[in-house]
Design a protein around this motif. Structure first.
Motif, PDB file in Angstrom:
ATOM      1  N   PHE A 434       0.850  -1.202   0.000  1.00  0.00           N
ATOM      2  CA  PHE A 434       0.000   0.000   0.000  1.00  0.00           C
ATOM      3  C   PHE A 434       0.885   1.251   0.000  1.00  0.00           C
ATOM      4  O   PHE A 434       0.691   2.163  -0.791  1.00  0.00           O
ATOM      5  N   ASP A 435       1.855   1.254   0.916  1.00  0.00           N
ATOM      6  CA  ASP A 435       2.633   2.478   1.142  1.00  0.00           C
ATOM      7  C   ASP A 435       3.558   2.802  -0.040  1.00  0.00           C
ATOM      8  O   ASP A 435       4.012   3.947  -0.175  1.00  0.00           O
ATOM      9  N   ARG A 436       3.827   1.798  -0.882  1.00  0.00           N
ATOM     10  CA  ARG A 436       4.666   2.016  -2.065  1.00  0.00           C
ATOM     11  C   ARG A 436       4.104   3.122  -2.967  1.00  0.00           C
ATOM     12  O   ARG A 436       4.828   3.810  -3.669  1.00  0.00           O
ATOM     13  N   PHE A 437       2.792   3.282  -2.927  1.00  0.00           N
ATOM     14  CA  PHE A 437       2.158   4.311  -3.760  1.00  0.00           C
ATOM     15  C   PHE A 437       2.649   5.714  -3.398  1.00  0.00           C
ATOM     16  O   PHE A 437       2.455   6.655  -4.152  1.00  0.00           O
ATOM     17  N   ALA A 438       3.242   5.836  -2.191  1.00  0.00           N
ATOM     18  CA  ALA A 438       3.739   7.159  -1.783  1.00  0.00           C
ATOM     19  C   ALA A 438       4.968   7.558  -2.600  1.00  0.00           C
ATOM     20  O   ALA A 438       5.334   8.725  -2.621  1.00  0.00           O
ATOM     21  N   THR A 439       5.618   6.597  -3.248  1.00  0.00           N
ATOM     22  CA  THR A 439       6.796   6.923  -4.061  1.00  0.00           C
ATOM     23  C   THR A 439       6.343   7.472  -5.400  1.00  0.00           C
ATOM     24  O   THR A 439       5.676   6.769  -6.173  1.00  0.00           O
ATOM     25  N   PRO A 440       6.715   8.730  -5.717  1.00  0.00           N
ATOM     26  CA  PRO A 440       6.301   9.290  -7.012  1.00  0.00           C
ATOM     27  C   PRO A 440       6.942   8.539  -8.173  1.00  0.00           C
ATOM     28  O   PRO A 440       8.023   7.969  -8.032  1.00  0.00           O
ATOM     29  N   VAL A 441       6.265   8.522  -9.288  1.00  0.00           N
ATOM     30  CA  VAL A 441       6.801   7.880 -10.495  1.00  0.00           C
ATOM     31  C   VAL A 441       7.424   8.982 -11.359  1.00  0.00           C
ATOM     32  O   VAL A 441       6.748   9.961 -11.709  1.00  0.00           O
ATOM     33  N   ALA A 442       8.689   8.826 -11.672  1.00  0.00           N
ATOM     34  CA  ALA A 442       9.426   9.779 -12.516  1.00  0.00           C
ATOM     35  C   ALA A 442       9.268  11.223 -12.013  1.00  0.00           C
ATOM     36  O   ALA A 442       9.234  12.163 -12.813  1.00  0.00           O
ATOM     37  N   ASN A 443       9.191  11.366 -10.694  1.00  0.00           N
ATOM     38  CA  ASN A 443       9.000  12.702 -10.094  1.00  0.00           C
ATOM     39  C   ASN A 443       7.858  13.482 -10.735  1.00  0.00           C
ATOM     40  O   ASN A 443       7.866  14.714 -10.741  1.00  0.00           O
ATOM     41  N   THR A 444       6.905  12.784 -11.285  1.00  0.00           N
ATOM     42  CA  THR A 444       5.820  13.449 -12.022  1.00  0.00           C
ATOM     43  C   THR A 444       4.444  12.938 -11.607  1.00  0.00           C
ATOM     44  O   THR A 444       3.513  13.716 -11.415  1.00  0.00           O
ATOM     45  N   ILE A 445       4.313  11.615 -11.513  1.00  0.00           N
ATOM     46  CA  ILE A 445       2.999  11.033 -11.189  1.00  0.00           C
ATOM     47  C   ILE A 445       2.982  10.619  -9.722  1.00  0.00           C
ATOM     48  O   ILE A 445       3.844   9.847  -9.281  1.00  0.00           O
ATOM     49  N   LEU A 446       2.001  11.132  -9.006  1.00  0.00           N
ATOM     50  CA  LEU A 446       1.821  10.710  -7.610  1.00  0.00           C
ATOM     51  C   LEU A 446       0.466  10.038  -7.478  1.00  0.00           C
ATOM     52  O   LEU A 446      -0.456  10.338  -8.251  1.00  0.00           O
ATOM     53  N   PHE A 447       0.376   9.150  -6.521  1.00  0.00           N
ATOM     54  CA  PHE A 447      -0.904   8.470  -6.288  1.00  0.00           C
ATOM     55  C   PHE A 447      -1.454   8.871  -4.926  1.00  0.00           C
ATOM     56  O   PHE A 447      -0.700   9.093  -3.981  1.00  0.00           O
ATOM     57  N   ALA A 448      -2.758   8.989  -4.847  1.00  0.00           N
ATOM     58  CA  ALA A 448      -3.425   9.178  -3.559  1.00  0.00           C
ATOM     59  C   ALA A 448      -4.736   8.413  -3.632  1.00  0.00           C
ATOM     60  O   ALA A 448      -5.136   7.938  -4.702  1.00  0.00           O
ATOM     61  N   TYR A 464      -8.478  10.930   2.651  1.00  0.00           N
ATOM     62  CA  TYR A 464      -8.262  12.373   2.852  1.00  0.00           C
ATOM     63  C   TYR A 464      -6.795  12.653   3.204  1.00  0.00           C
ATOM     64  O   TYR A 464      -6.145  13.512   2.587  1.00  0.00           O
ATOM     65  N   LEU A 465      -6.268  11.900   4.156  1.00  0.00           N
ATOM     66  CA  LEU A 465      -4.873  12.131   4.573  1.00  0.00           C
ATOM     67  C   LEU A 465      -3.907  11.831   3.433  1.00  0.00           C
ATOM     68  O   LEU A 465      -2.888  12.517   3.275  1.00  0.00           O
ATOM     69  N   SER A 466      -4.224  10.829   2.623  1.00  0.00           N
ATOM     70  CA  SER A 466      -3.336  10.497   1.492  1.00  0.00           C
ATOM     71  C   SER A 466      -3.311  11.642   0.476  1.00  0.00           C
ATOM     72  O   SER A 466      -2.275  11.917  -0.135  1.00  0.00           O
ATOM     73  N   GLY A 467      -4.450  12.312   0.308  1.00  0.00           N
ATOM     74  CA  GLY A 467      -4.499  13.465  -0.612  1.00  0.00           C
ATOM     75  C   GLY A 467      -3.636  14.606  -0.097  1.00  0.00           C
ATOM     76  O   GLY A 467      -2.881  15.224  -0.854  1.00  0.00           O
ATOM     77  N   LEU A 468      -3.727  14.875   1.207  1.00  0.00           N
ATOM     78  CA  LEU A 468      -2.900  15.944   1.793  1.00  0.00           C
ATOM     79  C   LEU A 468      -1.419  15.595   1.668  1.00  0.00           C
ATOM     80  O   LEU A 468      -0.585  16.466   1.365  1.00  0.00           O
ATOM     81  N   ALA A 469      -1.079  14.321   1.890  1.00  0.00           N
ATOM     82  CA  ALA A 469       0.334  13.904   1.823  1.00  0.00           C
ATOM     83  C   ALA A 469       0.867  14.079   0.401  1.00  0.00           C
ATOM     84  O   ALA A 469       1.998  14.558   0.201  1.00  0.00           O
ATOM     85  N   ALA A 470       0.053  13.723  -0.601  1.00  0.00           N
ATOM     86  CA  ALA A 470       0.495  13.883  -1.999  1.00  0.00           C
ATOM     87  C   ALA A 470       0.684  15.367  -2.313  1.00  0.00           C
ATOM     88  O   ALA A 470       1.657  15.755  -2.977  1.00  0.00           O
TER      89      ALA A 470
END
Ligand code: FAD
Ligand code: TSR
Length: 480
Positions: A434-448, A464-470
Motif C-alpha cells: 500500500f505504502d509504495r504508492f507514496a513513491t512518485p513515479v518519474a518525479n511526475t505522477i503521484l498516487f493518492a 483524505y490524509l493520502s491526498g494531503l500527503a500527496a
C-alpha cells in the motif's frame, strides 16, 4: 455554504511566487517533451485526415492535475490551490465526492458509499464536519439485536461473550503462524469448528468482512487487522456525508464528465493527460482513481508504470459491499435499536441492518451484504435483490412483514468509475504494497486515495490524509 480549509497557514504570496517560478522554468530553455507533444498535436492536424476532426484549442497547462474528485483528490487540490499553485481536477462523473454520495430520494440521507466517521476522536473528518457546522450523531455499537437463521432472537450476553472469543481467536492467529494464509484457513487451524459456530461465523462476516470489505477466504491472516484507528463511538452525518466533499470542492476548478484515458509523462518534462474532452498538461499529476479502475487499466500510462507500482495495483485486494435501503409504511421493528444482525447463509448475505429511525423520521432499514455475496447481489435486478433481502427480514420479523414502499440499491462492483468498494489486505500483501504508492513515479505522477495508505486503507480519513500527503510532496518538489 461554509467551506473547510486544508491550508497549513503558509503565506499565499509564497505559493504564488513558487507558481511563477515553475511557469518560468517551463518557458525557458529547450522545448520540453510536453511542448513537443503540443507541437506534435498541431502537426497532426495539418495532415489530410480521412475523417475531419474539429481543430483542438491549445492544451490547457497547470502546475498540477488531480485526477478524481473524491475526498483524496479534493483534499490534494484544495491544499495546492490554497498554496497558490494552479490546479485542475478532472472527474469522470457529473458529481464530486466519489465514494461519498448521499441520496435523499427516500426522504432520509441514504449513504450510497461511506456512512460513518469511524472512531471520530482525532479523526480529521470530524474536524472537517465541525468546520462546516455539520452535526454528527452516534450510532451506538451496543444497541443491537441479532437473530439466528430460524429467526430466534439471540441474547445480547451471548453475542458479547462470543465477541471476546473472536478477539481471542484473532490474537492467537496473530501469534501462531510464520507464513501468511487465508484468514479462514488460519481460523480452522487454531480453532477447528469456529467457522461452523453460527454466532462466530456471523461475527466474522458482519464485523470482519464488513470492515475489511472482503471474504475471510481471501483476507491475509497476517495483516487483515493490522491497520490503525482513532478513538470514540462511530458517528453518522444526519445532514448527509456529502456536505464534506461539497465544501472541499467549493471554489476549485473541477472539470466534470471528463474521463481520463491516458497519461504520457517524462521525468523533468511533466505530463500530458488525455481525456474524453481535451488534453491537459502539467508538471505533476496526482492520480486518485480507485484501485478497481487502476486494476482494469482503464487509464494507460506511457511509459508503463514501474513494476513495483504495477505489482501493488495487481495484488492488493479490492472487494465490494452492497447496501439496500428499504422504506416501509410503518416501523415493524424496535425503533430505538440501532442495528439488527441476521445469521444468514451464505454468510455475507444481508446479515446486517441499520435502523434509520434513530437518525430520521423515515421508516427505513438499510441492509448490507458483505464478503463474497456483493458479487452475487449486485448482479441481481432490483426486484430480485429486494426479494432476497425481504426473505432475511421475514425470517427475523415474521412472515407478515410488509413489502417496502420504496428502495435504493448500490452496485459498486458494477460502477465503471470504481469497480468495487474499498481495498483490503489479500493473502501475501504487506503494508509496503500500500505504502509504495507514496513513491512518485518519474518525479511526475503521484498516487493518492484510500488504497495508498496501509494504516487507514478503506476509509474516508485514510483517503483524505493520502491526498494531503500527496499535495505536500508536490509542494516540496515545486518549491525546490
Ligand atoms: C459501500 C461503501 C461503504 C463505505 N463505508 C465507509 C464508512 O462508513 N466510513 C469510511 O471511513 N469509509 C467508508 N468507505 C470507504 C470510503 O468511501 C473511501 O475509502 C473513500 O471515499 C475513497 O476516497 P478516494 O478519494 O480514495 O476515492 P473516490 O471517492 O472513489 O474518488 C475517486 C474519483 O475518481 C473518479 N474517477 C475514476 N476513474 C476516473 C477517470 N478515468 N477519469 C477521471 N476520474 C475518474 C471517480 O469518479 C471518483 O470520483 C465506504 C466505501 C463504500 C463503497
Ligand atoms: N469502509 C469502511 O468503513 C471500513 C470500516 C472500518 N471500520 C469499520 C467498521 C464497520 C464497518 C466498516 C468499517
Amino acid at each position: 455554504m461554509a467551506t473547510c480549509s486544508v491550508g497549513n497557514g503558509e503565506d499565499e504570496t509564497l505559493g504564488k511566487m513558487k507558481r511563477e517560478r515553475t511557469r518560468r522554468s517551463y518557458e525557458n530553455g529547450n522545448a520540453t517533451r510536453r511542448q513537443i507533444l503540443k507541437i506534435g498535436a498541431g502537426a497532426a492536424l495539418a495532415l489530410p485526415l480521412t475523417v475531419p476532426r474539429p481543430a483542438k484549442a491549445q492544451n490547457e497547462d497547470f502546475d498540477v492535475i488531480v485526477i478524481g474528485a473524491g475526498i483524496s483528490g479534493l483534499a490534494a487540490a484544495r491544499r495546492l490551490n490554497e498554496l497558490g499553485f494552479s490546479v485542475v481536477v478532472l472527474e469522470a462523473t457529473s458529481q464530486v465526492g466519489g465514494r461519498i454520495r448521499t441520496d435523499w430520494s427516500l426522504g432520509a440521507p441514504f449513504e450510497v458509499g461511506a456512512g460513518w466517521i469511524h472512531r471520530p476522536d482525532g479523526n480529521p473528518i470530524s474536524r472537517l464536519a465541525a468546520d462546516i457546522g455539520a452535526p454528527t450523531a452516534v450510532t451506538p455499537d451496543e444497541s443491537f439485536q441479532v437473530f439466528a437463521k430460524d429467526g430466534q432472537a439471540i441474547p445480547a450476553s451471548v453475542i458479547e461473550a462470543k465477541y471476546f472469543d473472536l478477539e481471542r481467536l484473532y490474537t492467537r492467529i496473530d501469534t501462531t503462524f510464520d507464513k501468511d494464509q487465508p484468514l479462514s484457513d488460519a481460523i480452522r487451524r487454531v480453532s477447528k469448528g469456529s467457522l461452523q459456530d453460527p454466532v462466530l461465523r456471523w461475527m466474522m462476516s458482519a464485523y470482519t468482512e464488513f470492515s475489511t470489505g472482503a471474504p475471510v477466504e481471501k483476507l491475509s491472516a497476517y495483516y487483515f487487522d493490522e491497520d490503525d484507528e482513532y478513538d470514540g463511538a462511530d458517528v453518522v452525518l444526519p445532514g448527509g456525508y456529502d456536505q464534506i466533499p461539497k465544501s472541499l470542492a467549493d471554489g476549485l476548478d473541477i472539470r466534470r464528465n471528463t474521463l481520463v484515458e491516458s497519461i504520457e509523462y517524462e521525468e523533468g518534462n511533466g505530463a500530458a493527460v488525455h481525456t474524453s474532452k481535451a488534453t491537459f498538461e502539467s508538471s505533476f499529476v496526482i492520480c486518485t482513481v480507485p484501485l478497481g479502475v487502476l486494476k482494469k487499466r482503464i487509464i494507460t500510462f506511457d511509459p508503463p508504470l514501474p513494476k513495483a507500482h504495477q505489482k501493488s495495483i495487481d495484488e492488493i485486494g479490492f472487494g465490494s459491499v452492497t447496501k439496500l435501503a428499504l422504506k416501509f409504511e410503518r416501523a415493524f421493528w424496535p425503533e430505538g435499536t440501532q442495528y439488527f444482525g441476521y445469521m444468514s447463509e451464505p454468510k455475507g448475505r444481508w446479515n446486517y441492518f441499520v435502523n434509520y429511525r434513530t437518525i430520521s423520521p423515515e421508516n427505513i432499514l438499510l441492509g448490507v451484504s458483505v464478503g463474497d455475496y456483493p458479487f452475487v447481489a449486485e448482479k441481481m435486478s432490483d426486484a430480485d435483490m429486494i426479494a432476497d433481502c425481504m426473505s432475511a427480514l421475514r425470517a427475523m420479523f415474521g412472515q407478515n412483514t410488509p413489502e417496502p414502499i420504496g428502495h435504493l440499491a448500490t452496485r459498486w462492483s458494477e460502477d465503471p468509475h470504481t469497480l468495487g468498494a474499498y481495498s483490503y489486505t489479500a493473502v501475501g500483501n504487506t503494508p509496503a504494497d500500500f505504502d509504495r504508492f507514496a513513491t512518485p513515479v518519474a518525479n511526475t505522477i503521484l498516487f493518492a486515495g484510500e488504497h495508498t495508505t496501509f494504516d487507514f486503507h478503506g476509509t474516508v480519513h485514510g483517503a483524505y490524509l493520502s491526498g494531503l500527503a500527496a499535495a505536500d510532496r508536490v509542494q516540496r518538489a515545486l518549491a525546490k
